[in-house]
Motif scaffolding. Sequence first.
Motif, PDB file in Angstrom:
ATOM      1  N   VAL A   1       0.903  -1.316  -0.079  1.00  0.00           N
ATOM      2  CA  VAL A   1       0.041   0.017   0.021  1.00  0.00           C
ATOM      3  C   VAL A   1       0.735   1.058  -0.143  1.00  0.00           C
ATOM      4  O   VAL A   1       2.002   1.066   0.595  1.00  0.00           O
ATOM      5  N   LYS A   2       0.236   2.226  -0.640  1.00  0.00           N
ATOM      6  CA  LYS A   2       1.084   3.656  -0.803  1.00  0.00           C
ATOM      7  C   LYS A   2      -0.143   4.426  -0.326  1.00  0.00           C
ATOM      8  O   LYS A   2      -1.075   4.504  -0.862  1.00  0.00           O
ATOM      9  N   LEU A   3       0.114   5.267   0.739  1.00  0.00           N
ATOM     10  CA  LEU A   3      -0.554   6.511   1.171  1.00  0.00           C
ATOM     11  C   LEU A   3      -0.011   7.726   0.982  1.00  0.00           C
ATOM     12  O   LEU A   3       1.225   8.116   1.418  1.00  0.00           O
ATOM     13  N   LEU A   4      -0.845   8.601   0.233  1.00  0.00           N
ATOM     14  CA  LEU A   4      -0.184   9.809  -0.226  1.00  0.00           C
ATOM     15  C   LEU A   4      -1.017  10.934   0.407  1.00  0.00           C
ATOM     16  O   LEU A   4      -2.184  11.070   0.158  1.00  0.00           O
ATOM     17  N   PRO A   5      -0.450  11.754   1.283  1.00  0.00           N
ATOM     18  CA  PRO A   5      -1.463  13.032   1.747  1.00  0.00           C
ATOM     19  C   PRO A   5      -1.934  13.892   0.679  1.00  0.00           C
ATOM     20  O   PRO A   5      -1.322  14.072  -0.220  1.00  0.00           O
ATOM     21  N   GLN A   6      -3.158  14.420   0.993  1.00  0.00           N
ATOM     22  CA  GLN A   6      -3.935  15.078   0.079  1.00  0.00           C
ATOM     23  C   GLN A   6      -4.459  16.320   0.731  1.00  0.00           C
ATOM     24  O   GLN A   6      -4.639  16.218   1.932  1.00  0.00           O
ATOM     25  N   PRO A   7      -4.605  17.332  -0.022  1.00  0.00           N
ATOM     26  CA  PRO A   7      -5.064  18.752   0.759  1.00  0.00           C
ATOM     27  C   PRO A   7      -6.710  18.316   1.066  1.00  0.00           C
ATOM     28  O   PRO A   7      -7.556  17.659   0.306  1.00  0.00           O
ATOM     29  N   LEU A   8      -7.070  18.881   2.514  1.00  0.00           N
ATOM     30  CA  LEU A   8      -8.356  18.830   2.826  1.00  0.00           C
ATOM     31  C   LEU A   8      -9.238  19.801   2.066  1.00  0.00           C
ATOM     32  O   LEU A   8      -8.720  20.783   1.859  1.00  0.00           O
ATOM     33  N   ALA A   9     -10.566  19.270   1.787  1.00  0.00           N
ATOM     34  CA  ALA A   9     -11.479  20.218   1.264  1.00  0.00           C
ATOM     35  C   ALA A   9     -11.795  21.431   1.897  1.00  0.00           C
ATOM     36  O   ALA A   9     -11.760  22.615   1.425  1.00  0.00           O
ATOM     37  N   ASN A  10     -11.679  21.375   3.379  1.00  0.00           N
ATOM     38  CA  ASN A  10     -11.995  22.500   4.322  1.00  0.00           C
ATOM     39  C   ASN A  10     -10.522  22.771   4.857  1.00  0.00           C
ATOM     40  O   ASN A  10     -10.206  21.829   5.891  1.00  0.00           O
ATOM     41  N   ALA A  11      -9.684  23.600   4.309  1.00  0.00           N
ATOM     42  CA  ALA A  11      -8.315  23.997   4.904  1.00  0.00           C
ATOM     43  C   ALA A  11      -8.606  24.398   6.475  1.00  0.00           C
ATOM     44  O   ALA A  11      -7.504  24.461   7.187  1.00  0.00           O
ATOM     45  N   ASP A  12      -9.635  24.681   7.249  1.00  0.00           N
ATOM     46  CA  ASP A  12      -9.940  24.960   8.457  1.00  0.00           C
ATOM     47  C   ASP A  12     -10.567  24.052   9.299  1.00  0.00           C
ATOM     48  O   ASP A  12     -10.806  24.291  10.636  1.00  0.00           O
ATOM     49  N   ALA A  13     -10.157  22.935   8.640  1.00  0.00           N
ATOM     50  CA  ALA A  13     -10.762  21.596   9.646  1.00  0.00           C
ATOM     51  C   ALA A  13      -9.727  21.255  10.790  1.00  0.00           C
ATOM     52  O   ALA A  13     -10.311  20.557  11.702  1.00  0.00           O
TER      53      ALA A  13
END
Length: 134
Positions: A11-23
């Motif tokens: 498995v490869k898990l890669l960080p992605q931006p959140l839809a809500n930057a204020d989360a």
Amino acid sequence: MPTHATGTFEVKLLPQPLANADAGPLMGRLSINKTFSGDLQATSQGEMLSAGTAVKGSAGYVAMERVTGMLHGKSGSFVLQHSGTMNRGVPQLSVSVVPDSGTDELAGLSGALTIQIADGKHSYVMDYEISSQA
């Protein structure tokens, strides 16, 4: 009677931006890319959302992943739905096939997958059935 499939996966898990930057800093989003070996010869792609807490060992995640390949020689795709929690280090995980997500020779697929991690290696056990389509 369910059929039993076993094997390993990478498995490869890669960080992605959140839809809500204020989360907040405890929230996370990751892309999932897996390669399965064994009774399931397949690849998958998906998305994971996670939430940590201020308490060490407590967190939760949900994920959806589309698996494409061959399961015991039958080709097609299906979707896995994950729901996991860690309660102060005690894990609880459910991974199930989304109903009616099977395609081609995997149409009618139902079941659940168990993930095991030992010595840094991932393995799976999948108990499933393929029913005839009405």
